[in-house]
Each structure stands twice: as C-alpha cells, then as structure tokens.
Design a protein around this motif. Sequence first.
Motif, mmCIF file in Angstrom:
data_model
loop_
_atom_site.group_PDB
_atom_site.id
_atom_site.type_symbol
_atom_site.label_atom_id
_atom_site.label_comp_id
_atom_site.label_asym_id
_atom_site.label_seq_id
_atom_site.Cartn_x
_atom_site.Cartn_y
_atom_site.Cartn_z
ATOM 1 N N ARG A 1 -27.060 -50.079 1.994
ATOM 2 C CA ARG A 1 -26.092 -51.052 2.274
ATOM 3 C C ARG A 1 -24.949 -50.930 0.993
ATOM 4 O O ARG A 1 -23.846 -51.057 1.625
ATOM 5 C CB ARG A 1 -26.848 -52.475 1.925
ATOM 6 N N LEU A 2 -25.235 -50.708 -0.143
ATOM 7 C CA LEU A 2 -24.339 -50.615 -1.080
ATOM 8 C C LEU A 2 -23.323 -49.247 -0.881
ATOM 9 O O LEU A 2 -21.906 -49.454 -0.823
ATOM 10 C CB LEU A 2 -24.992 -50.201 -2.301
ATOM 11 N N GLU A 3 -23.934 -48.332 -0.370
ATOM 12 C CA GLU A 3 -23.297 -46.879 -0.133
ATOM 13 C C GLU A 3 -22.081 -47.195 1.089
ATOM 14 O O GLU A 3 -21.234 -46.686 1.245
ATOM 15 C CB GLU A 3 -24.231 -45.833 0.176
ATOM 16 N N LYS A 4 -23.015 -47.890 2.105
ATOM 17 C CA LYS A 4 -21.854 -48.101 3.245
ATOM 18 C C LYS A 4 -20.683 -48.840 2.833
ATOM 19 O O LYS A 4 -19.669 -48.730 3.199
ATOM 20 C CB LYS A 4 -22.825 -48.836 4.204
ATOM 21 N N GLU A 5 -20.995 -49.778 1.917
ATOM 22 C CA GLU A 5 -19.802 -50.772 1.697
ATOM 23 C C GLU A 5 -18.637 -50.012 0.848
ATOM 24 O O GLU A 5 -17.549 -49.801 1.190
ATOM 25 C CB GLU A 5 -20.253 -51.862 0.704
ATOM 26 N N TYR A 6 -19.441 -49.369 -0.261
ATOM 27 C CA TYR A 6 -18.434 -48.487 -1.345
ATOM 28 C C TYR A 6 -17.848 -47.448 -0.401
ATOM 29 O O TYR A 6 -16.521 -47.156 -0.455
ATOM 30 C CB TYR A 6 -19.210 -48.000 -2.107
ATOM 31 N N ASN A 7 -18.218 -46.707 0.555
ATOM 32 C CA ASN A 7 -17.756 -45.641 1.454
ATOM 33 C C ASN A 7 -16.877 -46.407 2.438
ATOM 34 O O ASN A 7 -15.860 -45.479 3.132
ATOM 35 C CB ASN A 7 -18.662 -44.879 2.118
ATOM 36 N N SER A 8 -16.576 -47.447 2.645
ATOM 37 C CA SER A 8 -15.797 -48.178 3.739
ATOM 38 C C SER A 8 -14.325 -48.227 3.410
ATOM 39 O O SER A 8 -13.370 -48.297 4.072
ATOM 40 C CB SER A 8 -16.241 -49.501 3.928
ATOM 41 N N ILE A 9 -13.822 -47.897 1.892
ATOM 42 C CA ILE A 9 -12.585 -47.830 1.447
ATOM 43 C C ILE A 9 -12.449 -47.058 0.351
ATOM 44 O O ILE A 9 -13.311 -46.685 -0.287
ATOM 45 C CB ILE A 9 -12.009 -49.122 1.096
ATOM 46 N N GLN A 10 -11.155 -46.484 0.205
ATOM 47 C CA GLN A 10 -10.933 -45.411 -0.850
ATOM 48 C C GLN A 10 -10.156 -46.377 -1.807
ATOM 49 O O GLN A 10 -8.771 -46.555 -1.653
ATOM 50 C CB GLN A 10 -10.179 -44.227 -0.244
ATOM 51 N N PHE A 11 -10.623 -46.394 -3.165
ATOM 52 C CA PHE A 11 -10.157 -47.121 -4.252
ATOM 53 C C PHE A 11 -8.756 -46.562 -4.606
ATOM 54 O O PHE A 11 -7.660 -47.210 -5.282
ATOM 55 C CB PHE A 11 -10.972 -47.631 -5.349
ATOM 56 N N ASP A 12 -8.589 -45.264 -4.517
ATOM 57 C CA ASP A 12 -7.436 -44.465 -5.087
ATOM 58 C C ASP A 12 -6.065 -44.573 -4.276
ATOM 59 O O ASP A 12 -5.011 -44.366 -4.631
ATOM 60 C CB ASP A 12 -7.649 -43.087 -5.275
ATOM 61 N N ARG A 13 -6.379 -45.241 -3.012
ATOM 62 C CA ARG A 13 -5.368 -45.577 -2.232
ATOM 63 C C ARG A 13 -4.677 -46.970 -2.567
ATOM 64 O O ARG A 13 -3.744 -47.380 -1.889
ATOM 65 C CB ARG A 13 -5.753 -45.724 -0.739
ATOM 66 N N PHE A 14 -5.208 -47.823 -3.354
ATOM 67 C CA PHE A 14 -4.553 -49.103 -3.809
ATOM 68 C C PHE A 14 -3.770 -49.099 -5.162
ATOM 69 O O PHE A 14 -4.169 -48.262 -5.921
ATOM 70 C CB PHE A 14 -5.726 -50.092 -3.921
ATOM 71 N N SER A 15 -2.821 -49.982 -5.055
ATOM 72 C CA SER A 15 -2.188 -50.092 -6.322
ATOM 73 C C SER A 15 -3.048 -50.596 -7.252
ATOM 74 O O SER A 15 -3.773 -51.390 -7.075
ATOM 75 C CB SER A 15 -0.875 -50.963 -6.225
ATOM 76 N N VAL A 16 -2.533 -50.375 -8.701
ATOM 77 C CA VAL A 16 -3.258 -51.228 -9.886
ATOM 78 C C VAL A 16 -3.344 -52.629 -9.653
ATOM 79 O O VAL A 16 -4.195 -53.424 -10.007
ATOM 80 C CB VAL A 16 -2.808 -50.576 -11.261
ATOM 81 N N GLU A 17 -2.189 -53.241 -9.375
ATOM 82 C CA GLU A 17 -2.030 -54.619 -9.075
ATOM 83 C C GLU A 17 -2.958 -55.201 -8.051
ATOM 84 O O GLU A 17 -3.254 -56.394 -8.090
ATOM 85 C CB GLU A 17 -0.511 -54.994 -8.932
ATOM 86 N N GLU A 18 -2.940 -54.361 -7.038
ATOM 87 C CA GLU A 18 -3.956 -54.754 -6.081
ATOM 88 C C GLU A 18 -5.545 -54.838 -6.473
ATOM 89 O O GLU A 18 -6.275 -55.898 -6.283
ATOM 90 C CB GLU A 18 -3.647 -54.119 -4.743
ATOM 91 N N ILE A 19 -5.789 -53.821 -7.268
ATOM 92 C CA ILE A 19 -7.110 -53.567 -7.692
ATOM 93 C C ILE A 19 -7.350 -55.071 -8.818
ATOM 94 O O ILE A 19 -8.423 -55.678 -8.725
ATOM 95 C CB ILE A 19 -7.385 -52.297 -8.378
ATOM 96 N N ARG A 20 -6.275 -55.234 -9.639
ATOM 97 C CA ARG A 20 -6.313 -56.121 -10.642
ATOM 98 C C ARG A 20 -6.518 -57.734 -10.112
ATOM 99 O O ARG A 20 -7.690 -58.735 -10.570
ATOM 100 C CB ARG A 20 -5.261 -56.337 -11.512
ATOM 101 N N LYS A 21 -5.926 -57.874 -9.052
ATOM 102 C CA LYS A 21 -5.815 -59.352 -8.354
ATOM 103 C C LYS A 21 -7.216 -59.285 -7.496
ATOM 104 O O LYS A 21 -7.779 -60.668 -7.654
ATOM 105 C CB LYS A 21 -4.779 -59.434 -7.385
ATOM 106 N N ALA A 22 -7.614 -58.304 -6.745
ATOM 107 C CA ALA A 22 -8.751 -58.547 -6.291
ATOM 108 C C ALA A 22 -9.979 -58.733 -7.163
ATOM 109 O O ALA A 22 -11.142 -59.546 -7.002
ATOM 110 C CB ALA A 22 -9.157 -57.314 -5.233
ATOM 111 N N PHE A 23 -10.051 -57.912 -8.397
ATOM 112 C CA PHE A 23 -11.226 -58.102 -9.625
ATOM 113 C C PHE A 23 -10.961 -59.570 -9.907
ATOM 114 O O PHE A 23 -12.015 -60.272 -10.239
ATOM 115 C CB PHE A 23 -10.924 -56.940 -10.451
ATOM 116 N N GLN A 24 -9.897 -59.949 -10.285
ATOM 117 C CA GLN A 24 -9.558 -61.427 -10.685
ATOM 118 C C GLN A 24 -10.020 -62.377 -9.929
ATOM 119 O O GLN A 24 -10.618 -63.344 -10.211
ATOM 120 C CB GLN A 24 -8.248 -61.447 -11.070
ATOM 121 N N LEU A 25 -9.935 -62.057 -8.651
ATOM 122 C CA LEU A 25 -10.268 -63.080 -7.447
ATOM 123 C C LEU A 25 -12.113 -63.296 -7.630
ATOM 124 O O LEU A 25 -12.566 -64.270 -7.692
ATOM 125 C CB LEU A 25 -10.213 -62.770 -6.137
#
Length: 333
Positions: free
Chosen positions: A57-81
């Motif tokens: 289940r975890l692998e399926k979730e992790y593989n559903s998006i590629q993190f390197d396609r996002f900006s650092v601000e998008e990652i920061r905001k999502a992590f903060q949420l």
Amino acid sequence: MDQLNNVEKIFTIIDNTATILKEELSCSYLEAIAETGENIFQNAILQEEVSELSKKRLEKEYNSIQFDRFSVEEIRKAFQLSVLKGMKEATQPNHQMTPDAVAIFMSYLVGKFTEGINGFSILDPAVGTGNLLTTILNQNQAKISSSHGVDVDDLLIKLAYVSANLQQHSIQFFNQDSLQPLFVDPVDVVVCDLPVGYYPDDIRASSYELKAKKGHSYAHHLFIEQSMNHTKAGGYMLFLIPNQLFNSDQAAELNAFIKENGIIQGLIQLPLSLFKDEKAAKSILIIQKKGDNVRIPKQALLVDLPKFSNKAAMSGIIQRIDGWFKTEKQSTH
C-alpha cells in the motif's frame, strides 16, 4: 490553481502514508510523518516491522507521484500542512508553528536587511519543525552560504531534518538545549520565534547577564542574549516577540542589555487578527549587533501591519518599508 493542487497532491500522499505507518508502528501521527518523510527522501521503506500488505500500500502511494517535479515551496507547504494536522491531535504548548504569512514576511525582511551581502550564514536557535528557517531559505536561496538550527525537542528537530531533506536544503541541526553552549560559530543573521516562559535550569541561567535576580529567569530574555552572543558584529537578529516583552518586570534589564550591545532597527507589530487571544499577539523585533560601521537609523522602522489578506493595505506598507530602506541606505553613504 495548479500550485494548490500540487500542495494538495503531496499532502495527500504524506497523510495517507503517515496514517498507514501510524497504525503499523503504533506511534503518533507526528512521528509517522517523520517516518514517511524519511521513506520518501531515501526512496525506500525503512521500517522493518511493516507488514507485506502495508508495504504494498505504501509503495503504491509513493509511486503515484514524483517528488522531484514539485517546487521546494510546494513541498514545504504540504509538509507543513501535515505537521499542523499532527499538532492539532497532540496539542503541546511548545509544539506551535510560526504562521506561514509571518514566516514569508520575515523572509522578505531578511532579504531587505541583507541586501548587498553575498553568502550570509543564518541560525535559528529555536528551529522547531524548521518551517521559519526553510521559508527563509526558499526565498533567499542564492544568498545563504550556511544555515543552522537548534532545538531541544527531538521529535520537532527530526521533523525539521526530514522537511529540510525533502526540500534539499543542507542545514546543520543540533538537538540540544539552545541555552547551553552552542557548537555554532557566530552568524550574519539569527532568526527566532522566541520560546516564551521561564527557563527551569537556574544554574545554567546564572551564566547569563539577563538572569533573574531571584527565581527562574525568562527563557525569551536568555534567547535574546544567546542570539546576541552568536551574531557577528554588524549582523542582524530578527525575533518574533510577545507584544508585552518590554512591559515585564525585567524589561529594564533587557532594554539596557540591548542598548549596550545592539541597535534596534525596527519593530513591526503583526495584525491582531492572527492571534486567537490579544494577549498572545506578537511583533517582529529587528536588532543589529554593534560593530565598526554600524550606525543608528535616523528613524527606526516602526510599522503596524494590516491583515495579510488585505492586499491593498499590505502593498502600501511594503512600499513604505522599501522607502525606509532606500532612505537609510542613502544616508549611510
């Protein structure tokens, strides 16, 4: 809309996988966020006790998006949420995060005060989950040569470390009591959302000038002194302070200490609407440490901020602040 969608996409992955790990590891949601963040960064499932079914289940979730396609601000905001969600579940008074609008505004101020400085070093001695520090790094990336964060809370600093890794920031973190001796050389800029309250270690406090004459000392006063000690001559300190800071029974000593060692460049009151209770309202205090070419501003930058959502009023304030910097810079030449 896209950015919001991206933040939501990343948040959903962190939230779903943290929920799985929380069940599997019998840990808190906040601890599970740190675990899942580490998995994303390492591109592996590091927890051996996770069942095969949950691994899939975890692998399926992790593989559903590629993190390197996002900006650092998008990652920061999502992590903060996700961290904010975790903090609502486990309300501890020291688990508070600097509001996003405030962190972004402080980043803007750091940028303005360091104009013309190439490659400055920065320290947050109460780094918490790293939201304030990484916001500043994201806005001033090209100018920062080294960054350091210190926090006594091991879970918060783990979250800060995971968040920094996901945003690909190289920050040196120290998990220790920030009022003990620090292993950080003096820096150009200190930023700190001051922890407010009493410091329990009277023996350690006794080595500070701002120690209380009797009873426990104020931690927020000691943090200001520790920050002053770890700032280079001419460097800047930007503190998020309680509005009552200069009205306390030990305010006279604090005032004298600041006057002797630094120059107040500005005091910016944050909108009261940001705080549930007016007593909890805060301001940004900007101090420059004394040094050879440091001069007192003709007029300190004194501002009452409108609501951040009031775009027109904010734009007027930004123009006023920019004007203050122009005037001050001209009078230094």
